[in-house]
Design a protein around this motif. Structure first.
Motif, PDB file in Angstrom:
ATOM      1  N   ALA A 123      -9.341 -20.207 -38.574  1.00 20.98           N
ATOM      2  CA  ALA A 123      -9.417 -20.696 -39.963  1.00 20.98           C
ATOM      3  C   ALA A 123      -8.347 -21.744 -40.292  1.00 20.98           C
ATOM      4  O   ALA A 123      -7.503 -21.547 -41.160  1.00 20.98           O
ATOM      5  N   LEU A 124      -8.409 -22.886 -39.624  1.00 15.66           N
ATOM      6  CA  LEU A 124      -7.478 -23.984 -39.874  1.00 15.66           C
ATOM      7  C   LEU A 124      -7.762 -24.603 -41.241  1.00 15.66           C
ATOM      8  O   LEU A 124      -8.904 -24.859 -41.599  1.00 15.66           O
ATOM      9  N   GLU A 125      -6.701 -24.852 -42.018  1.00 15.69           N
ATOM     10  CA  GLU A 125      -6.810 -25.477 -43.336  1.00 15.69           C
ATOM     11  C   GLU A 125      -5.695 -26.498 -43.507  1.00 15.69           C
ATOM     12  O   GLU A 125      -4.648 -26.397 -42.874  1.00 15.69           O
ATOM     13  N   ARG A 126      -5.933 -27.458 -44.406  1.00 10.82           N
ATOM     14  CA  ARG A 126      -4.874 -28.374 -44.806  1.00 10.82           C
ATOM     15  C   ARG A 126      -5.086 -28.760 -46.252  1.00 10.82           C
ATOM     16  O   ARG A 126      -6.190 -29.068 -46.670  1.00 10.82           O
ATOM     17  N   THR A 127      -4.003 -28.749 -47.018  1.00 14.76           N
ATOM     18  CA  THR A 127      -4.029 -29.179 -48.408  1.00 14.76           C
ATOM     19  C   THR A 127      -3.021 -30.300 -48.562  1.00 14.76           C
ATOM     20  O   THR A 127      -1.851 -30.114 -48.238  1.00 14.76           O
ATOM     21  N   PRO A 128      -3.435 -31.481 -49.040  1.00 18.77           N
ATOM     22  CA  PRO A 128      -4.820 -31.839 -49.325  1.00 18.77           C
ATOM     23  C   PRO A 128      -5.600 -32.065 -48.030  1.00 18.77           C
ATOM     24  O   PRO A 128      -5.019 -32.392 -47.009  1.00 18.77           O
ATOM     25  N   ILE A 129      -6.898 -31.909 -48.128  1.00 21.63           N
ATOM     26  CA  ILE A 129      -7.728 -32.028 -46.933  1.00 21.63           C
ATOM     27  C   ILE A 129      -7.892 -33.483 -46.495  1.00 21.63           C
ATOM     28  O   ILE A 129      -8.030 -33.776 -45.325  1.00 21.63           O
TER      29      ILE A 129
ATOM     30  N   GLU B 262      -1.932 -17.615 -41.715  1.00 19.05           N
ATOM     31  CA  GLU B 262      -0.549 -17.790 -42.181  1.00 19.05           C
ATOM     32  C   GLU B 262      -0.264 -19.255 -42.482  1.00 19.05           C
ATOM     33  O   GLU B 262      -0.935 -20.140 -41.968  1.00 19.05           O
ATOM     34  N   THR B 263       0.755 -19.485 -43.311  1.00 21.69           N
ATOM     35  CA  THR B 263       1.211 -20.848 -43.553  1.00 21.69           C
ATOM     36  C   THR B 263       1.926 -21.332 -42.303  1.00 21.69           C
ATOM     37  O   THR B 263       2.906 -20.731 -41.867  1.00 21.69           O
TER      38      THR B 263
ATOM     39  N   GLY C  17       1.607 -27.795 -39.012  1.00 20.15           N
ATOM     40  CA  GLY C  17       1.505 -28.701 -37.882  1.00 20.15           C
ATOM     41  C   GLY C  17       1.758 -28.115 -36.509  1.00 20.15           C
ATOM     42  O   GLY C  17       1.407 -28.713 -35.514  1.00 20.15           O
ATOM     43  N   ILE C  18       2.397 -26.956 -36.453  1.00 16.46           N
ATOM     44  CA  ILE C  18       2.635 -26.315 -35.161  1.00 16.46           C
ATOM     45  C   ILE C  18       2.603 -24.799 -35.349  1.00 16.46           C
ATOM     46  O   ILE C  18       3.163 -24.268 -36.299  1.00 16.46           O
ATOM     47  N   ALA C  19       1.888 -24.134 -34.436  1.00 13.83           N
ATOM     48  CA  ALA C  19       1.737 -22.679 -34.556  1.00 13.83           C
ATOM     49  C   ALA C  19       1.448 -22.082 -33.190  1.00 13.83           C
ATOM     50  O   ALA C  19       1.069 -22.772 -32.252  1.00 13.83           O
ATOM     51  N   GLN C  20       1.607 -20.765 -33.124  1.00 18.96           N
ATOM     52  CA  GLN C  20       1.229 -19.993 -31.946  1.00 18.96           C
ATOM     53  C   GLN C  20       0.227 -18.935 -32.399  1.00 18.96           C
ATOM     54  O   GLN C  20       0.482 -18.199 -33.355  1.00 18.96           O
ATOM     55  N   LEU C  21      -0.934 -18.904 -31.730  1.00 17.27           N
ATOM     56  CA  LEU C  21      -1.992 -17.961 -32.069  1.00 17.27           C
ATOM     57  C   LEU C  21      -2.156 -16.918 -30.982  1.00 17.27           C
ATOM     58  O   LEU C  21      -1.985 -17.217 -29.802  1.00 17.27           O
ATOM     59  N   ASP C  22      -2.537 -15.720 -31.385  1.00 17.33           N
ATOM     60  CA  ASP C  22      -2.934 -14.682 -30.448  1.00 17.33           C
ATOM     61  C   ASP C  22      -4.331 -15.049 -29.950  1.00 17.33           C
ATOM     62  O   ASP C  22      -5.250 -15.233 -30.757  1.00 17.33           O
ATOM     63  N   LEU C  23      -4.522 -15.174 -28.649  1.00 15.64           N
ATOM     64  CA  LEU C  23      -5.828 -15.573 -28.112  1.00 15.64           C
ATOM     65  C   LEU C  23      -6.916 -14.539 -28.390  1.00 15.64           C
ATOM     66  O   LEU C  23      -8.075 -14.897 -28.580  1.00 15.64           O
TER      67      LEU C  23
ATOM     68  N   THR D 245      -7.192 -12.462 -31.051  1.00 22.64           N
ATOM     69  CA  THR D 245      -7.575 -12.303 -32.457  1.00 22.64           C
ATOM     70  C   THR D 245      -7.712 -13.616 -33.224  1.00 22.64           C
ATOM     71  O   THR D 245      -8.347 -13.646 -34.276  1.00 22.64           O
ATOM     72  N   GLY D 246      -7.061 -14.679 -32.763  1.00 21.23           N
ATOM     73  CA  GLY D 246      -7.030 -15.934 -33.515  1.00 21.23           C
ATOM     74  C   GLY D 246      -6.015 -15.923 -34.642  1.00 21.23           C
ATOM     75  O   GLY D 246      -5.894 -16.885 -35.380  1.00 21.23           O
ATOM     76  N   GLN D 247      -5.252 -14.843 -34.764  1.00 17.98           N
ATOM     77  CA  GLN D 247      -4.241 -14.736 -35.812  1.00 17.98           C
ATOM     78  C   GLN D 247      -2.923 -15.364 -35.363  1.00 17.98           C
ATOM     79  O   GLN D 247      -2.586 -15.353 -34.180  1.00 17.98           O
ATOM     80  N   ALA D 248      -2.182 -15.900 -36.331  1.00 20.55           N
ATOM     81  CA  ALA D 248      -0.864 -16.468 -36.041  1.00 20.55           C
ATOM     82  C   ALA D 248       0.076 -15.356 -35.609  1.00 20.55           C
ATOM     83  O   ALA D 248       0.026 -14.240 -36.144  1.00 20.55           O
ATOM     84  N   THR D 249       0.915 -15.660 -34.633  1.00 13.82           N
ATOM     85  CA  THR D 249       1.952 -14.719 -34.212  1.00 13.82           C
ATOM     86  C   THR D 249       3.143 -14.870 -35.157  1.00 13.82           C
ATOM     87  O   THR D 249       3.136 -15.698 -36.066  1.00 13.82           O
ATOM     88  N   SER D 250       4.188 -14.101 -34.918  1.00 17.00           N
ATOM     89  CA  SER D 250       5.401 -14.205 -35.738  1.00 17.00           C
ATOM     90  C   SER D 250       6.210 -15.457 -35.409  1.00 17.00           C
ATOM     91  O   SER D 250       7.137 -15.805 -36.140  1.00 17.00           O
ATOM     92  N   TRP D 251       5.860 -16.154 -34.322  1.00 16.48           N
ATOM     93  CA  TRP D 251       6.544 -17.398 -33.931  1.00 16.48           C
ATOM     94  C   TRP D 251       6.298 -18.439 -35.011  1.00 16.48           C
ATOM     95  O   TRP D 251       5.150 -18.749 -35.331  1.00 16.48           O
ATOM     96  N   THR D 252       7.356 -18.959 -35.584  1.00 18.19           N
ATOM     97  CA  THR D 252       7.179 -19.952 -36.640  1.00 18.19           C
ATOM     98  C   THR D 252       8.303 -20.972 -36.618  1.00 18.19           C
ATOM     99  O   THR D 252       9.441 -20.654 -36.263  1.00 18.19           O
ATOM    100  N   VAL D 253       7.957 -22.189 -36.973  1.00 16.78           N
ATOM    101  CA  VAL D 253       8.909 -23.291 -37.047  1.00 16.78           C
ATOM    102  C   VAL D 253       8.684 -23.996 -38.388  1.00 16.78           C
ATOM    103  O   VAL D 253       7.549 -24.303 -38.740  1.00 16.78           O
ATOM    104  N   THR D 254       9.752 -24.224 -39.119  1.00 17.00           N
ATOM    105  CA  THR D 254       9.652 -24.960 -40.374  1.00 17.00           C
ATOM    106  C   THR D 254       9.824 -26.441 -40.075  1.00 17.00           C
ATOM    107  O   THR D 254      10.838 -26.852 -39.522  1.00 17.00           O
ATOM    108  N   ALA D 255       8.794 -27.219 -40.431  1.00 14.66           N
ATOM    109  CA  ALA D 255       8.828 -28.661 -40.188  1.00 14.66           C
ATOM    110  C   ALA D 255       8.462 -29.390 -41.472  1.00 14.66           C
ATOM    111  O   ALA D 255       7.567 -28.951 -42.204  1.00 14.66           O
TER     112      ALA D 255
END
Length: 168
Positions: free
Chosen positions: A52-58, A89-90, A93-99, A101-111
Motif C-alpha cells: 500500500a504505497l502512498e504519497r501526499t501530494p500524489i 507506516e509513515t 522515500g526509504i523503507a524496509q518491508l517484511d517480505l 507480510t508487506g508491512q514496514a519493519t521497525s527499521w526507519t530513517v528520517t529524511a
C-alpha cells in the motif's frame, strides 16, 4: 509469461520464484498495485502481497509516487523511491518491508527535502552492515546530509560518511 503493468518499471528484485517490481505503475494484470508488486516468475501472476504505497501530494513534477530501487536482504525488502507511506507506516522515500507480510519493519530513517514533496532515493547498495543510499535529501537521521550516505542495515542509523557530493 506476462505481467501487464500500466506504466514504467524502474526496479526489480528476485527472491526464489517471486519477482518484486517497482516503478511508476498503478496496476498489474488489471489489479491496483501502486508502484510496487510481487509477481510469480513461472506464470506472471500477481501475488496478493500489497504494501500500500502512498504519497501526499500524489502529483508532482517528478511524475507522482514511484519506486526507483529494490534490495532484498534475507526476509526483508529495502524500497527506495518517492512516497510518504509504505507498509502501513509513515516512511519518506526509504523503507524496509517484511517480505512475508508487506508491512514496514521497525527499521526507519528520517529524511527531509523541502524543495519537493519530500526526500527521494534513487539507489541502494549493501556492504556488510552498511546500506549505501543515493538520492535527493538535505537531512538524514536528523543531521545534514546530501545525495549519498551510509546507513546501518540493522538500525537505520546514519554512519559518519560524507562523500561531499555537489547538488546532483
Amino acid at each position: 509469461w506476462q505481467a501487464n503493468l500500466d506504466d514504467q518499471v524502474k526496479a526489480l528484485a528476485l527472491q526464489d520464484t517471486t519477482l518484486y517490481v517497482g516503478g511508476y505503475f498503478s496496476t498489474a494484470n488489471g489489479e491496483f498495485h501502486r508502484c510496487l508488486v510481487a509477481v510469480g516468475t513461472e506464470t506472471g501472476s500477481v501475488h496478493a502481497w500489497d504494501p500500500a504505497l502512498e504519497r501526499t501530494p500524489i502529483w508532482s513534477i517528478d511524475g507522482g509516487p514511484h519506486v526507483n530501487a529494490l534490495l532484498i536482504d534475507g526476509g526483508t525488502l529495502f524500497v527506495a523511491g518517492s512516497y510518504s507511506r509504505l507498509g502501513g507506516e509513515t516512511r519518506r522515500g526509504i523503507a524496509q518491508l517484511d517480505l512475508a507480510t508487506g508491512q514496514a519493519t521497525s527499521w526507519t530513517v528520517t529524511a527531509t527535502y523541502p524543495r519537493r514533496v519530500g526526500a527521494e532515493f534513487w539507489s541502494l547498495v549493501r556492504s556488510g552492515d552498511t546500506l549505501f543510499v543515493a538520492g535527493e535529501y538535505d537531512s538524514l537521521g536528523g543531521t545534514a546530509a546530501a545525495n549519498a550516505s551510509a546507513l546501518s542495515v540493522s538500525t537505520g542509523e546514519r554512519f559518519d560518511w560524507d562523500p561531499r557530493t555537489n547538488d546532483y
